[in-house]
Write a protein that holds these residues in place. Structure first.
Motif, PDB file in Angstrom:
ATOM      1  N   GLU A   1       0.838  -1.335  -0.093  1.00  0.00           N
ATOM      2  CA  GLU A   1      -0.046  -0.027   0.001  1.00  0.00           C
ATOM      3  C   GLU A   1       0.927   1.377   0.116  1.00  0.00           C
ATOM      4  N   THR A   2       0.215   2.309  -0.276  1.00  0.00           N
ATOM      5  CA  THR A   2       0.920   3.660  -0.228  1.00  0.00           C
ATOM      6  C   THR A   2       1.309   3.596   1.415  1.00  0.00           C
ATOM      7  N   PRO A   3       2.305   4.910   1.624  1.00  0.00           N
ATOM      8  CA  PRO A   3       2.998   5.374   0.526  1.00  0.00           C
ATOM      9  C   PRO A   3       4.182   4.400  -0.109  1.00  0.00           C
ATOM     10  N   PHE A   4       4.587   4.845  -1.354  1.00  0.00           N
ATOM     11  CA  PHE A   4       5.582   4.147  -1.815  1.00  0.00           C
ATOM     12  C   PHE A   4       6.690   5.130  -2.382  1.00  0.00           C
ATOM     13  N   GLU A   5       7.992   4.512  -2.735  1.00  0.00           N
ATOM     14  CA  GLU A   5       8.742   5.652  -3.494  1.00  0.00           C
ATOM     15  C   GLU A   5       9.603   4.770  -4.865  1.00  0.00           C
ATOM     16  N   ALA A   6       9.595   5.256  -5.739  1.00  0.00           N
ATOM     17  CA  ALA A   6      10.095   4.556  -6.989  1.00  0.00           C
ATOM     18  C   ALA A   6      11.190   5.205  -7.548  1.00  0.00           C
ATOM     19  N   ARG A   7      12.441   4.705  -7.768  1.00  0.00           N
ATOM     20  CA  ARG A   7      13.454   5.119  -8.250  1.00  0.00           C
ATOM     21  C   ARG A   7      13.709   4.477  -9.627  1.00  0.00           C
ATOM     22  N   LEU A   8      14.407   5.403 -10.544  1.00  0.00           N
ATOM     23  CA  LEU A   8      14.733   4.682 -11.971  1.00  0.00           C
ATOM     24  C   LEU A   8      16.178   4.183 -11.840  1.00  0.00           C
ATOM     25  N   VAL A   9      16.148   2.956 -12.526  1.00  0.00           N
ATOM     26  CA  VAL A   9      17.444   1.941 -12.863  1.00  0.00           C
ATOM     27  C   VAL A   9      17.681   1.936 -14.172  1.00  0.00           C
ATOM     28  N   PRO A  10      18.547   3.093 -15.029  1.00  0.00           N
ATOM     29  CA  PRO A  10      18.856   3.128 -16.311  1.00  0.00           C
ATOM     30  C   PRO A  10      19.434   2.177 -16.827  1.00  0.00           C
ATOM     31  N   GLY A  11      19.081   1.600 -17.982  1.00  0.00           N
ATOM     32  CA  GLY A  11      19.664   0.423 -18.566  1.00  0.00           C
ATOM     33  C   GLY A  11      19.624  -0.793 -18.084  1.00  0.00           C
ATOM     34  N   ALA A  12      18.784  -0.832 -16.920  1.00  0.00           N
ATOM     35  CA  ALA A  12      19.066  -2.070 -16.105  1.00  0.00           C
ATOM     36  C   ALA A  12      18.858  -3.490 -16.790  1.00  0.00           C
ATOM     37  N   LEU A  13      18.193  -3.541 -17.941  1.00  0.00           N
ATOM     38  CA  LEU A  13      17.890  -4.853 -18.336  1.00  0.00           C
ATOM     39  C   LEU A  13      17.935  -5.045 -20.054  1.00  0.00           C
ATOM     40  N   SER A  14      18.657  -6.055 -20.588  1.00  0.00           N
ATOM     41  CA  SER A  14      18.751  -6.044 -22.168  1.00  0.00           C
ATOM     42  C   SER A  14      17.638  -6.884 -22.649  1.00  0.00           C
ATOM     43  N   VAL A  15      16.712  -6.531 -23.521  1.00  0.00           N
ATOM     44  CA  VAL A  15      15.622  -6.972 -23.953  1.00  0.00           C
ATOM     45  C   VAL A  15      15.849  -7.174 -25.657  1.00  0.00           C
ATOM     46  N   LEU A  16      15.428  -8.399 -25.906  1.00  0.00           N
ATOM     47  CA  LEU A  16      15.560  -8.550 -27.439  1.00  0.00           C
ATOM     48  C   LEU A  16      14.411  -8.147 -28.190  1.00  0.00           C
ATOM     49  N   VAL A  17      14.472  -7.151 -29.142  1.00  0.00           N
ATOM     50  CA  VAL A  17      13.382  -6.590 -29.772  1.00  0.00           C
ATOM     51  C   VAL A  17      13.849  -6.668 -31.239  1.00  0.00           C
ATOM     52  N   ASP A  18      12.716  -6.412 -32.042  1.00  0.00           N
ATOM     53  CA  ASP A  18      12.703  -6.120 -33.683  1.00  0.00           C
ATOM     54  C   ASP A  18      13.017  -4.727 -33.618  1.00  0.00           C
ATOM     55  N   PRO A  19      14.187  -3.948 -34.163  1.00  0.00           N
ATOM     56  CA  PRO A  19      14.631  -2.534 -34.056  1.00  0.00           C
ATOM     57  C   PRO A  19      13.820  -1.815 -34.987  1.00  0.00           C
ATOM     58  N   THR A  20      13.146  -2.460 -36.042  1.00  0.00           N
ATOM     59  CA  THR A  20      12.539  -1.641 -36.791  1.00  0.00           C
ATOM     60  C   THR A  20      10.917  -1.421 -36.341  1.00  0.00           C
ATOM     61  N   ARG A  21      10.419  -1.961 -35.061  1.00  0.00           N
ATOM     62  CA  ARG A  21       9.194  -1.966 -34.846  1.00  0.00           C
ATOM     63  C   ARG A  21       9.106  -1.180 -33.707  1.00  0.00           C
ATOM     64  N   VAL A  22      10.057  -1.071 -32.537  1.00  0.00           N
ATOM     65  CA  VAL A  22       9.980  -0.549 -31.495  1.00  0.00           C
ATOM     66  C   VAL A  22      10.335   0.982 -31.273  1.00  0.00           C
ATOM     67  N   ARG A  23       9.898   1.620 -30.483  1.00  0.00           N
ATOM     68  CA  ARG A  23      10.139   3.038 -30.383  1.00  0.00           C
ATOM     69  C   ARG A  23      11.012   3.443 -29.434  1.00  0.00           C
ATOM     70  N   ARG A  24      12.281   4.062 -29.933  1.00  0.00           N
ATOM     71  CA  ARG A  24      13.325   4.216 -28.853  1.00  0.00           C
ATOM     72  C   ARG A  24      13.717   5.725 -28.589  1.00  0.00           C
ATOM     73  N   SER A  25      14.252   5.975 -27.709  1.00  0.00           N
ATOM     74  CA  SER A  25      14.565   7.359 -27.141  1.00  0.00           C
ATOM     75  C   SER A  25      15.696   7.994 -28.321  1.00  0.00           C
ATOM     76  N   LEU A  26      15.582   9.309 -28.356  1.00  0.00           N
ATOM     77  CA  LEU A  26      16.300  10.057 -29.241  1.00  0.00           C
ATOM     78  C   LEU A  26      18.010  10.223 -28.662  1.00  0.00           C
ATOM     79  N   ARG A  27      18.086   9.644 -27.437  1.00  0.00           N
ATOM     80  CA  ARG A  27      19.243   9.688 -26.969  1.00  0.00           C
ATOM     81  C   ARG A  27      20.226   8.576 -27.612  1.00  0.00           C
ATOM     82  N   HIS A  28      19.572   7.669 -28.204  1.00  0.00           N
ATOM     83  CA  HIS A  28      20.269   6.547 -29.101  1.00  0.00           C
ATOM     84  C   HIS A  28      20.327   6.706 -30.612  1.00  0.00           C
TER      85      HIS A  28
END
Length: 311
Positions: free
Chosen positions: A284-311
């Motif tokens: 239940e609340t309260p809760f605290e979430a934090r970002l873990v950047p680049g935490a997981l490597s997932v296999l995707v079709d690069p022609t279909r997935v929307r990606r960040s402009l930073r890449h």
């Protein structure tokens, strides 16, 4: 020869022996060596993934829903093992955001030829144990909906079970004053629902929060929705759909957005609310979430997935 471990969840809505066989045979036809393990109790998927880190497995394939995927992800965070996703649960929101095929053989073919995407994750600590989410976490109406929808209904009706429960619950929707702290900045907002999102689509591809939210952009996006009763809930939903391209909100708007890397959600007045992380109720609340950047490597079709402009 690539060595893969296929983790299946027999309790997931669409898991059956034919699907598991199709996944295994498709990967084997591509020259992979495939082992299969099925979960039997809560925590098995996370344990299997953790054991795979030390056994020479190169790719871990998950066939199940978002909850199973996050259990597997929890065992892989910080490793070089890639995750392949085959949708097999009720919502499959992560697979939908990544535009992965829904049929098992098609998803397995993407895994065979897929490119690695370094996916951000959100994490919430509960009693010293990290609980991860890839799509969104939240408190309020959505978490209550997930807590109150029976497992048998989800297995039979899939997303339709949530829709039916939501229609019944809308007249009882009430907002409470929330304190939302984003990277140390305090915002007090009346809300029936607070979401902390890592992916932009809540119902892929139909309901997108904003067009600039993608799962590798290095941010968590926060949304609060203010509504009381069925009519205001529908009006707030329409505001969300209509205004997803508009980042300039007015003070009286029912929908508010914030962005940061650490988010704490508290209720100032009113009863504590359940919290969901990718569809799994987590305290239940309260809760605290934090970002873990680049935490997981997932296999995707690069022609279909929307990606960040930073890449």
């Amino acid at each position: 020869m690539t060595r893969a471990l296929l983790i299946t969840n027999p309790a997931a809505a669409r898991t059956d022996a034919r699907a598991v066989r199709a996944i295994r045979e498709t990967l084997q036809a591509g020259g992979w060596r495939v082992e299969v393990q099925a979960t039997a109790r809560p925590g098995d998927a996370r344990r299997f993934a953790g054991e795979a880190r030390d056994s020479g497995v190169e790719v871990l394939v998950c066939y199940g829903g978002d909850g199973t995927a996050m259990q597997v992800a929890a065992g892989l965070v910080g490793s070089d093992i890639a995750l392949g996703l085959v949708p097999g649960g009720t919502g499959n929101l992560l697979a939908g955001n990544l535009r992965l095929p829904r049929d098992p053989a098609g998803a397995a073919r993407v895994i065979l030829r897929g490119h690695r995407l370094a996916l951000d994750l959100g994490v919430v600590e509960r009693d010293g144990v990290p609980h991860y989410f890839a799509v969104c976490g939240g408190a309020g109406f959505d978490a209550r909906l997930m807590a109150d929808t029976p497992g048998a209904a989800k297995r039979r009706w899939k997303m339709g079970a949530y829709v039916a429960r939501a229609l019944v619950a809308l007249p009882r929707v009430r907002s409470a004053l929330h304190r939302v702290i984003v990277d140390g900045v305090v915002h007090e907002r009346p809300a029936a629902m607070v979401l902390v999102a890592n992916c932009g689509e809540l119902i892929p591809p139909f309901l997108r929060l904003r067009d600039d939210i993608v799962p590798d952009d290095g941010w968590l996006d926060v949304m609060t929705l203010h509504a009381d009763g069925a009519l205001e809930s529908l009006a707030a939903f329409w505001e969300l759909v209509r205004g997803r391209w508009n980042h300039h909100r007015r003070p009286g708007d029912r929908v508010w957005f914030g962005r940061g890397r650490a988010v704490r959600v508290e209720i100032v007045n009113g009863a504590q609310q359940p919290v969901q992380l990718d569809g799994e109720v987590s305290g239940e609340t309260p809760f605290e979430a934090r970002l873990v950047p680049g935490a997981l490597s997932v296999l995707v079709d690069p022609t279909r997935v929307r990606r960040s402009l930073r890449h």
